[in-house]
Scaffold this motif. Structure first.
Motif, PDB file in Angstrom:
ATOM      1  N   SER A 117      -7.153   6.657  -6.202  1.00  0.00           N
ATOM      2  CA  SER A 117      -6.080   5.712  -5.899  1.00  0.00           C
ATOM      3  C   SER A 117      -6.628   4.464  -5.208  1.00  0.00           C
ATOM      4  N   ILE A 118      -6.199   3.324  -5.703  1.00  0.00           N
ATOM      5  CA  ILE A 118      -6.589   2.073  -5.034  1.00  0.00           C
ATOM      6  C   ILE A 118      -5.413   1.456  -4.282  1.00  0.00           C
ATOM      7  N   ILE A 119      -4.301   2.166  -4.280  1.00  0.00           N
ATOM      8  CA  ILE A 119      -3.166   1.704  -3.473  1.00  0.00           C
ATOM      9  C   ILE A 119      -3.196   2.404  -2.112  1.00  0.00           C
ATOM     10  N   ASN A 120      -3.931   3.485  -2.045  1.00  0.00           N
ATOM     11  CA  ASN A 120      -4.186   4.182  -0.775  1.00  0.00           C
ATOM     12  C   ASN A 120      -5.312   3.443  -0.054  1.00  0.00           C
ATOM     13  N   ARG A 121      -5.050   3.009   1.167  1.00  0.00           N
ATOM     14  CA  ARG A 121      -6.004   2.108   1.832  1.00  0.00           C
ATOM     15  C   ARG A 121      -7.359   2.761   2.090  1.00  0.00           C
ATOM     16  N   ASP A 122      -7.341   3.991   2.499  1.00  0.00           N
ATOM     17  CA  ASP A 122      -8.618   4.663   2.730  1.00  0.00           C
ATOM     18  C   ASP A 122      -9.338   4.949   1.422  1.00  0.00           C
ATOM     19  N   GLU A 123      -8.582   5.411   0.469  1.00  0.00           N
ATOM     20  CA  GLU A 123      -9.254   5.772  -0.788  1.00  0.00           C
ATOM     21  C   GLU A 123      -9.738   4.529  -1.530  1.00  0.00           C
ATOM     22  N   GLU A 124      -9.058   3.419  -1.348  1.00  0.00           N
ATOM     23  CA  GLU A 124      -9.577   2.208  -1.996  1.00  0.00           C
ATOM     24  C   GLU A 124     -10.976   1.879  -1.462  1.00  0.00           C
ATOM     25  N   LEU A 125     -11.150   2.016  -0.168  1.00  0.00           N
ATOM     26  CA  LEU A 125     -12.479   1.761   0.392  1.00  0.00           C
ATOM     27  C   LEU A 125     -13.514   2.712  -0.208  1.00  0.00           C
ATOM     28  N   GLN A 126     -13.092   3.941  -0.391  1.00  0.00           N
ATOM     29  CA  GLN A 126     -14.030   4.902  -0.980  1.00  0.00           C
ATOM     30  C   GLN A 126     -14.316   4.577  -2.439  1.00  0.00           C
ATOM     31  N   PHE A 146       0.847  -1.186   0.000  1.00  0.00           N
ATOM     32  CA  PHE A 146       0.000   0.000   0.000  1.00  0.00           C
ATOM     33  C   PHE A 146       0.883   1.237   0.000  1.00  0.00           C
ATOM     34  N   SER A 147       0.256   2.361  -0.220  1.00  0.00           N
ATOM     35  CA  SER A 147       0.883   3.659   0.022  1.00  0.00           C
ATOM     36  C   SER A 147      -0.233   4.641   0.316  1.00  0.00           C
ATOM     37  N   ASP A 148      -0.223   5.148   1.535  1.00  0.00           N
ATOM     38  CA  ASP A 148      -1.252   6.125   1.915  1.00  0.00           C
ATOM     39  C   ASP A 148      -0.784   7.551   1.681  1.00  0.00           C
ATOM     40  N   ARG A 149       0.348   7.659   1.040  1.00  0.00           N
ATOM     41  CA  ARG A 149       0.955   8.982   0.877  1.00  0.00           C
ATOM     42  C   ARG A 149       0.181   9.874  -0.094  1.00  0.00           C
ATOM     43  N   PHE A 150      -0.362   9.273  -1.121  1.00  0.00           N
ATOM     44  CA  PHE A 150      -1.051  10.065  -2.145  1.00  0.00           C
ATOM     45  C   PHE A 150      -2.490   9.603  -2.318  1.00  0.00           C
ATOM     46  N   SER A 151      -3.274  10.506  -2.826  1.00  0.00           N
ATOM     47  CA  SER A 151      -4.672  10.164  -3.116  1.00  0.00           C
ATOM     48  C   SER A 151      -5.199  11.146  -4.148  1.00  0.00           C
ATOM     49  N   GLY A 152      -6.395  10.865  -4.601  1.00  0.00           N
ATOM     50  CA  GLY A 152      -7.051  11.819  -5.487  1.00  0.00           C
ATOM     51  C   GLY A 152      -7.181  11.356  -6.929  1.00  0.00           C
ATOM     52  N   TYR A 153      -8.066  12.043  -7.623  1.00  0.00           N
ATOM     53  CA  TYR A 153      -8.271  11.779  -9.055  1.00  0.00           C
ATOM     54  C   TYR A 153      -7.253  12.578  -9.855  1.00  0.00           C
ATOM     55  N   SER A 154      -7.152  12.294 -11.110  1.00  0.00           N
ATOM     56  CA  SER A 154      -6.370  13.130 -12.023  1.00  0.00           C
ATOM     57  C   SER A 154      -6.869  12.896 -13.445  1.00  0.00           C
ATOM     58  N   VAL A 155      -6.679  13.895 -14.267  1.00  0.00           N
ATOM     59  CA  VAL A 155      -7.167  13.837 -15.639  1.00  0.00           C
ATOM     60  C   VAL A 155      -5.986  14.114 -16.572  1.00  0.00           C
ATOM     61  N   ALA A 184     -16.108  20.226  -7.872  1.00  0.00           N
ATOM     62  CA  ALA A 184     -17.394  20.696  -7.347  1.00  0.00           C
ATOM     63  C   ALA A 184     -17.982  19.709  -6.351  1.00  0.00           C
ATOM     64  N   GLN A 185     -17.598  18.459  -6.484  1.00  0.00           N
ATOM     65  CA  GLN A 185     -18.081  17.439  -5.548  1.00  0.00           C
ATOM     66  C   GLN A 185     -17.181  17.321  -4.327  1.00  0.00           C
ATOM     67  N   GLY A 186     -16.218  18.186  -4.239  1.00  0.00           N
ATOM     68  CA  GLY A 186     -15.357  18.183  -3.061  1.00  0.00           C
ATOM     69  C   GLY A 186     -14.163  17.253  -3.144  1.00  0.00           C
ATOM     70  N   LEU A 187     -13.917  16.715  -4.309  1.00  0.00           N
ATOM     71  CA  LEU A 187     -12.781  15.812  -4.458  1.00  0.00           C
ATOM     72  C   LEU A 187     -11.507  16.599  -4.771  1.00  0.00           C
ATOM     73  N   ASP A 188     -10.412  16.092  -4.286  1.00  0.00           N
ATOM     74  CA  ASP A 188      -9.114  16.701  -4.561  1.00  0.00           C
ATOM     75  C   ASP A 188      -8.383  15.888  -5.621  1.00  0.00           C
ATOM     76  N   TYR A 189      -7.622  16.583  -6.414  1.00  0.00           N
ATOM     77  CA  TYR A 189      -6.868  15.845  -7.422  1.00  0.00           C
ATOM     78  C   TYR A 189      -5.500  15.425  -6.881  1.00  0.00           C
ATOM     79  N   ALA A 190      -4.911  14.470  -7.556  1.00  0.00           N
ATOM     80  CA  ALA A 190      -3.597  13.954  -7.157  1.00  0.00           C
ATOM     81  C   ALA A 190      -2.521  14.944  -7.559  1.00  0.00           C
ATOM     82  N   LYS A 191      -1.935  15.573  -6.586  1.00  0.00           N
ATOM     83  CA  LYS A 191      -0.984  16.652  -6.874  1.00  0.00           C
ATOM     84  C   LYS A 191       0.439  16.151  -7.069  1.00  0.00           C
ATOM     85  N   GLN A 192       0.680  14.899  -6.732  1.00  0.00           N
ATOM     86  CA  GLN A 192       2.069  14.441  -6.774  1.00  0.00           C
ATOM     87  C   GLN A 192       2.650  14.412  -8.182  1.00  0.00           C
ATOM     88  N   TYR A 193       1.795  14.324  -9.187  1.00  0.00           N
ATOM     89  CA  TYR A 193       2.330  14.251 -10.546  1.00  0.00           C
ATOM     90  C   TYR A 193       3.052  15.525 -10.958  1.00  0.00           C
TER      91      TYR A 193
END
Ligand code: ZN
Length: 345
Positions: A304-313, A219-228, A253-262
């Motif tokens: 992210s599905i490698i992030n444990r919390d975000e995978e659940l979401q 796993f890696s909980d370091r990063f999360s979020g969508y990206s386009v 608008a739905q309150g989601l954050d994008y993956a900034k690590q890229y």
């Protein structure tokens, strides 16, 4: 058992060539075969699968059972009236937020003079294949399983919203060959727009070990979020970017954050140019499904599905509803007559 290391948008869709000098040769690369970089065999999992049979059943299995399964009927019902907030923000793409790639207002005009939802051909590309399944989640579920389920829900909602010509594109075979096949299929279908659905992971250096249901996992909980992602090499980059912006705006608008690590240097060769710091739209020219398709094309890393919390979401109907409704809302906005009023490109 050796576990594969994988990450979504890198290993499976990009040709993986000449990372440091790609900008100088992309035009040539577009017509070449798809050479790959063997030195990252573990990471470029779909191109160089070290042990394709290992853990296959687990990866191809259903997502974690402790998370509720989707309810298509409910989801479709929601799709009929997706949450909309017709704010000025949605209608005015923030040009000021653009990064080094200076894209003028013309970039936000669709190629089609008018988008008729009943005729507009949307191809929903399910990222990866059953054979080359993409990333492996923190709970040992393949990305392909996540991609397929979310893409189906998006398809269902788009059709319910009147986009009758929406098609799901499921591809078979190993990654490299499947990339060519999926691009050919989309081109043969003469799609107006391709949206490739993926779920994200991280470079192997960020992975940590843990156990899930008695099995060693990563796993890696370091990063999360969508990206386009969009490609400058796509023949209709302007439309691609316009649609990517709409998706990003809906996610935000739905309150989601994008993956900034890229956009950060820690990603090394996988660092990408952030085209809009507000919406999370990145430039990734090399992605085959974006650069070789003959129609506007966008790739969505839903989360992210490698992030444990975000995978659940990502495994929850609620999150999938937010994302799929966001795609539908973006499509509706894209097809509104006001876009046509801007005139042809
Ligand atoms: Zn992927």
């Amino acid at each position: 058992m050796r576990r594969r290391e994988s990450i979504c948008v890198f290993g499976n869709l990009a040709s993986g060539i000449w990372p440091r000098r790609r900008t100088f040769i992309l035009a040539m690369a577009a017509v070449l075969l798809l050479p790959v970089e063997a030195s990252h065999a573990g990471w470029l999992s779909d191109l160089f699968k070290g042990s394709p049979k290992q853990g296959k059943s687990a990866r191809q299995g259903k997502p974690p059972k402790h998370v509720a399964s989707p309810k298509p009927a409910t989801a479709a019902k929601r799709a009929a009236s997706p949450k909309r907030t017709a704010s000025p923000r949605r209608q005015n793409v923030k040009l000021a937020a653009l990064g080094p790639v200076q894209i003028g207002p013309a970039a936000f005009k669709p190629a089609a003079a008018r988008c008729d939802p009943a005729k507009f051909r949307i191809v929903l590309d399910v990222g990866h294949t059953a054979e080359s399944e993409g990333a492996i989640s923190a709970r040992n579920v393949s990305e392909f399983v996540y991609n397929r389920r979310l893409a189906r829900e998006i398809e269902e909602k788009l059709k319910a919203a009147g986009f009758a010509e929406t098609r799901l594109l499921l591809t078979e075979g190993k990654a490299r060959r499947s990339l060519v096949k999926r691009v050919d299929a989309a081109n043969d279908m003469r799609a107006d727009l391709l949206l490739s659905i993926h779920h994200d992971s991280v470079p192997s250096k960020f992975l940590e070990a843990w156990e899930f249901e008695g099995k060693k996992s990563r796993f890696s909980d370091r990063f999360s979020g969508y990206s386009v992602f969009v490609s400058r090499i796509n023949p209709d980059f302007k439309t691609s970017f316009a649609f990517a912006e709409l998706i990003g705006q809906e996610m935000k608008a739905q309150g989601l954050d994008y993956a900034k690590q890229y956009s950060q240097a820690i990603m090394g060769r996988y660092q990408r140019e952030l085209l809009n710091k507000e919406t999370g739209v990145y430039r990734y020219d090399e992605l085959i499904v974006l650069r070789k398709t003959q129609m506007a094309a966008v790739l969505l890393e839903a989360g992210s599905i490698i992030n444990r919390d975000e995978e659940l979401q990502m495994n929850s109907p609620e999150r999938r509803n937010i994302i799929s409704s966001g795609v539908v809302a973006a499509m509706r906005t894209f097809c509104e007559p006001r876009w046509a009023m801007l005139g042809p490109l």
